[in-house]
Design an enzyme around this catalytic site. Structure first.
Site, PDB file in Angstrom:
ATOM      1  N   ASP A   1       0.876  -1.165   0.000  1.00  0.00           N
ATOM      2  CA  ASP A   1       0.000   0.000   0.000  1.00  0.00           C
ATOM      3  C   ASP A   1       0.922   1.226   0.000  1.00  0.00           C
ATOM      4  O   ASP A   1       2.125   1.110   0.249  1.00  0.00           O
ATOM      5  CB  ASP A   1      -0.897  -0.023   1.229  1.00  0.00           C
TER       6      ASP A   1
ATOM      7  N   ASP B   1      -7.152  -2.076   3.497  1.00  0.00           N
ATOM      8  CA  ASP B   1      -6.156  -3.101   3.176  1.00  0.00           C
ATOM      9  C   ASP B   1      -6.475  -4.441   3.831  1.00  0.00           C
ATOM     10  O   ASP B   1      -5.848  -5.458   3.502  1.00  0.00           O
ATOM     11  CB  ASP B   1      -4.760  -2.659   3.647  1.00  0.00           C
TER      12      ASP B   1
END
Length: 639
Positions: free
Chosen positions: A328, A527
């Site tokens: 990420d 996430d």
């Protein structure tokens, strides 16, 4: 940096050994063998006069051990330990009391060593649990002056009003209803935050209160609070039996069959039942079932000492086989500490005026953008007015009352819903992040910010393929493509997936899982699905309950060096565990073959297996005994 074990620490390890049942049996067996040897050399003594100490310890110590072995076999936790019961029974039937006693010694000693090593390795978990607050001060009325009653934390219910005294641990997650002060949340988040608290501010269990008392309302019971969840994650990590251990159990079952078959072969070929006894003695107990759990718990402890919570120990055996790493963007490859680049104001508002109002409210927020706004106000030397009321709720942004004006800090979409006229006043969307400030529900300013990559990010990216055999690196982010590609160019990542939703991240991870083991590194709630399905899911920081729950490991201080250490810890655990398991099995197999051909007596076989077991345990315990840094890339200061 690790230090040498101290004398008190070593003393605690041996204390754990001697306090266990298996440790007491071990000591008693050693004393019985010593007494037997003394009687052996005594004048005119023979038979039962010499053997009674061995008979006593085999009956009193061996029977409890065999019962535990039988229970373990029923639970299918391993087959190799059943050889101990077979060996003891065979030795007793053949009148080999010294051999039976040595088998009791090796079985109880091995179990005691494993238990002591396990409890010593998990001391970090116990310390964390002991730190949890056990009592709280519940207010008798609606304000601090009403007085308090001290109650167990377990009795706190949602809606209870509590008083947090100076320097006291917050017992539950809640919200400030009275008082003004600060709390140190660094233990929970890994970030050096001392966060201001006022009416409406959220507080986390486990945070340390500052100089001023605060009255809070409990929003969760203690068992559901942030601190309890972190302790629960560690406890689950200690108790969880990973795939590698289950593989060891299956191999142990086959190993037992082989040992019994060789024993029967030796007996059949020679016609001597002591051949069978010698074979099963040298095969008992299997280091496979001792070395692996000691190595796993040592790895958990080693990771915990370095600020890494291993939630799923099974992931440790996969870290050395990762082929694809997905990052990420914000808070992983970047610091998560943006800086203000531009302030666009509406007519009638000055940049410094709006920045001072926004920074005043942001003093009570932990959001990374809040730091950037406060730092910019400090850089400009602005005086921040007092805040009399504060609130930060999901979907509503941060709101507060400053000098009689209602201040809201939110996003572009919410601003346009509250003040439709702002649509024509705002500048066009650009790369980077932004916060929108409303004063009395009217658009006042748009603050643009940009995050910077970690100083070590580029070096870490370059390090992965050569040192960890990673074949593919990519950034997977929900941010705009221009922003993601800008970062990718700075850190040296060629593959970019931008504007990806949580569902898209999940699908991407599932696709690459089919090609080989994957690692997903993230820090946000969006996430969590990707981390849950990745071969190894790692969360940077403990800022989200959902993210930490989905991750296999949580890096508390949000550093890439810690991720590198986690990869090395996993590789070290797998390598040493296999050394202990397969090395012990190989040595035992050699001993069994010698016994089949009559070259190893039952007594010598028992002594040999004792040495093999101790070597397997000591080798496995090396996992947690690391003094030097594990990371092998030179981290840039400040990275």
């Amino acid at each position: 940096m690790d230090t040498m074990p101290t004398a008190p620490a070593a003393h605690r390890s041996w204390s754990l050994f001697f306090r266990s049942r298996d440790g007491l049996i071990t000591v008693a067996t050693l004393m019985a063998i010593a007494l037997h040897l003394i009687l052996w050399f005594g004048p005119g003594l023979s038979g039962w006069a010499r053997d009674w100490p061995l008979v006593a310890v085999v009956i009193l110590g061996g029977i409890p051990l065999m019962i535990e072995v039988a229970r373990s076999a029923i639970r299918t936790r391993g087959g190799a330990d059943t050889l101990a019961a077979v060996s003891i029974i065979t030795a007793v039937l053949l009148g080999e009391w010294l051999v039976a006693a040595i088998i009791v010694l090796m079985l109880s000693g091995g179990e005691a060593l494993e238990g002591a090593a396990s409890r010593r390795a998990s001391g970090t978990l116990a310390a964390l649990a002991r730190r949890a607050p056990t009592t709280a001060h519940r207010l008798r009325g609606a304000d601090i002056s009403a007085g308090t009653d001290e109650v167990p934390v377990s009795e706190i219910a949602v809606g209870d009003l509590l008083l947090i005294l100076p320097h006291e641990l917050c017992p539950v997650d809640g919200e400030v209803v009275e008082g003004h002060g600060s709390m140190d949340e660094s233990f929970l988040t890994g970030e050096p935050y001392v966060v201001g608290k006022s009416r409406g501010s959220a507080v986390m269990s486990g945070a340390v209160n500052g100089e001023n008392p605060l009255a809070i309302v409990a929003l969760r019971p203690a068992e559901d609070s942030r601190y309890a969840q972190i302790v629960g994650v560690l406890r689950e990590a200690e108790e969880n039996r990973p795939a590698m251990r289950r593989l060891a159990d299956r191999l142990g079952a086959w190993y037992t069959v082989i040992a019994l078959a060789l024993g029967v072969l030796g007996w059949a070929v020679s016609g001597d039942p002591t051949r069978f006894l010698a074979v099963v003695v040298v095969a008992t107990p299997c280091p496979l079932l001792i070395g692996v759990p000691v190595a796993i718990i040592g790895a958990i402890s080693l990771a915990a000492r370095r600020g890494i919570i291993v939630k799923n120990p099974g992931m440790l055996e996969h870290t050395s086989r990762i082929t694809t790493v997905m990052f990420d963007k914000t808070g992983t490859l970047t610091y998560g500490r943006p800086v203000v680049t531009d302030i666009h104001t509406a007519a009638g508002f000055a940049a410094d005026e709006v920045l001072a109002l926004a920074a005043s409210v942001e003093r009570y927020s932990r959001h990374p953008l809040a730091d950037a706004i406060r730092n910019q106000a400090e850089k400009r030397g602005l005086v921040l007015p007092d805040v009399t009321e504060i609130s930060e709720r999901p979907g509503q942004g941060l709101t507060g009352r400053v000098d009689g004006r209602h201040i809201r800090i939110t996003n572009r979409r919410t601003c346009q819903e509250i003040d439709p006229a702002s649509r024509a006043l705002m500048p066009v969307t650009a790369a980077g992040m932004e916060s929108v400030v409303l004063v009395d529900d009217a658009y006042a300013a748009l603050i643009r910010l940009r995050d910077e990559p970690r100083a070590s990010a580029g070096e870490f990216i370059a390090h992965l393929p050569g040192s960890h055999d990673v074949e593919r690196l990519m950034i997977v982010s929900g941010d705009r493509e221009a922003e993601v590609r800008h970062l990718a160019g700075q850190v040296g990542v060629e593959e970019v997936h931008a504007g990806i939703s949580p569902e898209g991240k999940l699908a991407l991870v599932e696709e690459y899982n089919r090609r080989g083991p994957t690692l997903f590194l993230g820090d946000g709630i969006n996430d969590a699905p990707a981390m849950a399905v990745a071969t190894v899911g790692v969360a940077m920081g403990a800022n989200s309950d959902v993210t930490s729950e989905a991750a296999d490991a949580v890096i508390l201080d949000s550093s890439l060096e810690r991720l590198d250490e986690l990869l090395h810890i996993g590789a070290r655990m797998r390598r040493i565990a296999l050394q202990s398991a397969l090395g012990g099995m190989a040595l035992s197999m050699i001993g069994m073959l010698l016994a089949v051909f009559g070259l190893l007596t039952p007594l010598l076989g028992a002594i040999a297996q004792e040495v093999i077991d101790v070597l397997a345990i000591l080798n496995a315990a090396r996992v947690g005994m690391v003094r030097e840094p594990l990371s092998d890339f030179d981290r840039v200061p400040g990275g």
